[in-house]
Write a protein that holds these residues in place. Sequence first.
Motif, PDB file in Angstrom:
ATOM      1  N   THR A 105     -18.859  -2.836  -2.635  1.00 21.11           N
ATOM      2  CA  THR A 105     -18.515  -3.317  -3.971  1.00 21.11           C
ATOM      3  C   THR A 105     -19.634  -4.188  -4.516  1.00 21.11           C
ATOM      4  OG1 THR A 105     -16.172  -3.310  -3.384  1.00 21.11           O
ATOM      5  CG2 THR A 105     -16.802  -4.579  -5.318  1.00 21.11           C
ATOM      6  N   ARG A 106     -20.209  -3.762  -5.619  1.00 23.55           N
ATOM      7  CA  ARG A 106     -21.290  -4.522  -6.249  1.00 23.55           C
ATOM      8  C   ARG A 106     -20.859  -5.122  -7.582  1.00 23.55           C
ATOM      9  NH1 ARG A 106     -25.074  -7.798  -6.633  1.00 23.55           N
ATOM     10  NH2 ARG A 106     -27.022  -7.200  -7.577  1.00 23.55           N
ATOM     11  N   HIS A 107     -19.955  -4.430  -8.263  1.00 20.93           N
ATOM     12  CA  HIS A 107     -19.449  -4.890  -9.563  1.00 20.93           C
ATOM     13  C   HIS A 107     -17.955  -4.620  -9.636  1.00 20.93           C
ATOM     14  CE1 HIS A 107     -23.507  -5.452 -11.000  1.00 20.93           C
ATOM     15  NE2 HIS A 107     -23.803  -4.189 -10.735  1.00 20.93           N
ATOM     16  N   VAL A 108     -17.288  -5.311 -10.547  1.00 24.76           N
ATOM     17  CA  VAL A 108     -15.867  -5.069 -10.775  1.00 24.76           C
ATOM     18  C   VAL A 108     -15.653  -4.820 -12.265  1.00 24.76           C
ATOM     19  CG1 VAL A 108     -15.247  -7.523 -10.961  1.00 24.76           C
ATOM     20  CG2 VAL A 108     -13.534  -5.880 -10.276  1.00 24.76           C
TER      21      VAL A 108
ATOM     22  N   ILE B 179     -12.983  -0.548  -9.714  1.00 20.80           N
ATOM     23  CA  ILE B 179     -12.262  -0.464 -10.983  1.00 20.80           C
ATOM     24  C   ILE B 179     -10.832  -0.918 -10.736  1.00 20.80           C
ATOM     25  CG2 ILE B 179     -11.511   1.033 -12.861  1.00 20.80           C
ATOM     26  CD1 ILE B 179     -13.828   2.949 -11.926  1.00 20.80           C
ATOM     27  N   LEU B 180     -10.426  -1.961 -11.448  1.00 22.97           N
ATOM     28  CA  LEU B 180      -9.087  -2.514 -11.323  1.00 22.97           C
ATOM     29  C   LEU B 180      -8.367  -2.321 -12.650  1.00 22.97           C
ATOM     30  CD1 LEU B 180      -9.957  -5.832  -9.450  1.00 22.97           C
ATOM     31  CD2 LEU B 180      -9.147  -3.673  -8.479  1.00 22.97           C
TER      32      LEU B 180
ATOM     33  N   PHE C 240      -2.459  -4.091 -10.005  1.00 26.76           N
ATOM     34  CA  PHE C 240      -3.679  -3.348 -10.289  1.00 26.76           C
ATOM     35  C   PHE C 240      -3.646  -1.996  -9.588  1.00 26.76           C
ATOM     36  CE2 PHE C 240      -5.143  -7.776 -10.428  1.00 26.76           C
ATOM     37  CZ  PHE C 240      -5.845  -7.817 -11.622  1.00 26.76           C
ATOM     38  N   GLU C 241      -4.139  -0.977 -10.259  1.00 27.80           N
ATOM     39  CA  GLU C 241      -4.456   0.274  -9.597  1.00 27.80           C
ATOM     40  C   GLU C 241      -5.922   0.171  -9.230  1.00 27.80           C
ATOM     41  OE1 GLU C 241      -3.473   3.676 -11.972  1.00 27.80           O
ATOM     42  OE2 GLU C 241      -1.448   2.924 -12.342  1.00 27.80           O
TER      43      GLU C 241
END
Length: 136
Positions: A55-58, A24-25, A14-15
């Motif tokens: 981090t709240r969301h991915v 953001i992955l 993943f970046e």
Amino acid sequence: MTGVYSVRGDEPIFEVEHLAKVLILSLIADPAAANYRSKQFEYNRLMKVVGEPKTRHVLFDFAACQKLDSVSVGVVIALTLRMRELGGDAAICCCNETIATTVTRLNATEPMGQRSQWTHFPSRRYAIEALCTELN
């Protein structure tokens, strides 16, 4: 990728980027080619990042991904479930039809309590807007 990563077992699949409270992955083109040890390393590294207060969301960005394997999908599922346990959410963007079908099929092989669903957005922009709207 080859070389020193394959020897050490920490080849990134993943970046990683942060935008607002969205992690953001972006999957590499062929995470299936990475060795299992690298995937374990990524899982452990990203579980820590998901647990951080910033981090709240991915968001999983599949724009570059051309091949996918069950272990990589398992990492995506585990990160999604962990993010949701922490009160956040996860989404997918830029997934071509072949990869979307692979994700759906591999997700279906998971035990019932470990399956997940994602909203799929056609672009990163729409996904981030939707996830950030949920923050307000």
